[in-house]
Write a protein that holds these residues in place. Structure first.
Motif, PDB file in Angstrom:
ATOM      1  N   THR A  88      28.861  43.226  38.998  1.00 24.19           N
ATOM      2  CA  THR A  88      29.052  42.410  39.015  1.00 24.19           C
ATOM      3  C   THR A  88      27.980  41.572  40.437  1.00 24.19           C
ATOM      4  OG1 THR A  88      30.354  41.064  38.078  1.00 24.19           O
ATOM      5  CG2 THR A  88      29.623  39.731  39.606  1.00 24.19           C
ATOM      6  N   SER A  89      28.366  41.892  41.794  1.00 20.85           N
ATOM      7  CA  SER A  89      28.130  42.238  43.263  1.00 20.85           C
ATOM      8  C   SER A  89      26.532  42.657  43.368  1.00 20.85           C
ATOM      9  CB  SER A  89      29.109  42.546  44.057  1.00 20.85           C
ATOM     10  OG  SER A  89      30.208  42.473  44.033  1.00 20.85           O
ATOM     11  N   HIS A  90      26.097  43.022  42.742  1.00 21.12           N
ATOM     12  CA  HIS A  90      25.170  43.796  42.590  1.00 21.12           C
ATOM     13  C   HIS A  90      23.977  43.118  41.809  1.00 21.12           C
ATOM     14  CE1 HIS A  90      21.871  46.479  42.249  1.00 21.12           C
ATOM     15  NE2 HIS A  90      21.553  46.764  41.413  1.00 21.12           N
ATOM     16  N   LEU A 138      24.230  39.537  40.933  1.00 21.33           N
ATOM     17  CA  LEU A 138      24.957  38.209  42.384  1.00 21.33           C
ATOM     18  C   LEU A 138      23.815  38.635  43.642  1.00 21.33           C
ATOM     19  CD1 LEU A 138      28.174  37.715  42.131  1.00 21.33           C
ATOM     20  CD2 LEU A 138      26.207  36.048  40.876  1.00 21.33           C
ATOM     21  N   THR A 139      23.768  39.451  44.492  1.00 23.31           N
ATOM     22  CA  THR A 139      22.689  40.407  45.338  1.00 23.31           C
ATOM     23  C   THR A 139      21.434  39.595  44.940  1.00 23.31           C
ATOM     24  OG1 THR A 139      24.328  41.729  46.047  1.00 23.31           O
ATOM     25  CG2 THR A 139      22.129  41.590  47.343  1.00 23.31           C
ATOM     26  N   ALA A 196      26.173  32.437  48.197  1.00 16.67           N
ATOM     27  CA  ALA A 196      27.439  32.802  48.258  1.00 16.67           C
ATOM     28  C   ALA A 196      27.755  32.354  49.311  1.00 16.67           C
ATOM     29  CB  ALA A 196      26.890  34.439  48.978  1.00 16.67           C
ATOM     30  N   HIS A 216      33.549  45.425  39.781  1.00 14.90           N
ATOM     31  CA  HIS A 216      33.588  43.543  40.775  1.00 14.90           C
ATOM     32  C   HIS A 216      32.128  45.056  41.116  1.00 14.90           C
ATOM     33  CE1 HIS A 216      33.851  43.214  45.073  1.00 14.90           C
ATOM     34  NE2 HIS A 216      33.987  41.301  44.751  1.00 14.90           N
ATOM     35  N   SER A 217      31.603  45.713  41.888  1.00 15.65           N
ATOM     36  CA  SER A 217      30.933  45.876  41.598  1.00 15.65           C
ATOM     37  C   SER A 217      29.115  46.067  41.327  1.00 15.65           C
ATOM     38  CB  SER A 217      30.841  47.735  42.125  1.00 15.65           C
ATOM     39  OG  SER A 217      29.387  48.882  42.192  1.00 15.65           O
ATOM     40  N   TYR A 256      30.727  31.474  44.668  1.00 12.33           N
ATOM     41  CA  TYR A 256      28.821  31.336  44.821  1.00 12.33           C
ATOM     42  C   TYR A 256      28.882  30.464  43.867  1.00 12.33           C
ATOM     43  CZ  TYR A 256      27.403  36.218  45.909  1.00 12.33           C
ATOM     44  OH  TYR A 256      27.583  37.571  46.122  1.00 12.33           O
ATOM     45  N   CYS A 264      34.087  32.881  42.146  1.00  7.86           N
ATOM     46  CA  CYS A 264      34.493  33.929  43.035  1.00  7.86           C
ATOM     47  C   CYS A 264      34.288  35.127  42.231  1.00  7.86           C
ATOM     48  CB  CYS A 264      35.892  34.164  43.633  1.00  7.86           C
ATOM     49  SG  CYS A 264      36.210  33.076  45.008  1.00  7.86           S
ATOM     50  N   VAL A 265      33.665  36.399  42.854  1.00  4.22           N
ATOM     51  CA  VAL A 265      32.901  37.184  42.342  1.00  4.22           C
ATOM     52  C   VAL A 265      33.677  38.191  40.983  1.00  4.22           C
ATOM     53  CG1 VAL A 265      32.401  39.201  42.419  1.00  4.22           C
ATOM     54  CG2 VAL A 265      31.443  38.168  44.232  1.00  4.22           C
ATOM     55  N   ASN A 266      35.288  38.254  41.390  1.00  3.23           N
ATOM     56  CA  ASN A 266      36.410  38.544  40.716  1.00  3.23           C
ATOM     57  C   ASN A 266      36.028  37.611  39.596  1.00  3.23           C
ATOM     58  OD1 ASN A 266      37.347  40.485  42.369  1.00  3.23           O
ATOM     59  ND2 ASN A 266      38.665  39.725  43.012  1.00  3.23           N
TER      60      ASN A 266
END
Length: 101
Positions: free
Chosen positions: A58-60, A62-63, A73, A55-56, A82, A43-45
């Motif tokens: 990493t999410s960017h 991953l997007t 996802a 987290h932010s 993911y 997961c993202v974390n």
């Protein structure tokens, strides 16, 4: 006049550059390596902790990988996890990453 033909088509060259651009970010390379080597879908974390990013951020990344059709996802409760997609691009990325790991 001697005409030299390119040994690669423009479409193939464009595809190669697109794949290499994905790996041009150290963060994306680390994320892809983690997903490739992981025995479960992190997961993202978990991904953020493993690569030492927020987290932010990493999410960017991953997007961006989702937009390139490399990762997928899914929601597990409140968490977003993911995994690598099974695509021609991902197969090429796997091959390249294995050269360095």
């Amino acid at each position: 006049m001697n005409h030299t033909r390119l040994p690669i088509t423009k479409a193939a060259a464009s595809n190669a550059v697109s794949i290499l651009k994905i790996l041009s970010s150290k963060t994306r390379f680390q994320i892809l390596t983690l997903l490739l080597k992981s025995k479960h879908d992190p997961c993202v974390n978990e991904i953020a902790d493993a690569i030492g990013l927020s987290h932010s951020a990493t999410s960017h990344q991953l997007t961006r990988l989702e937009d390139k059709d490399v990762v997928e996802a899914y929601r597990e409760g409140q968490m977003i996890c993911y995994h690598l997609k099974d695509s021609p691009t991902t197969k090429r990325l796997r091959s390249i990453i294995k050269q360095f790991t």
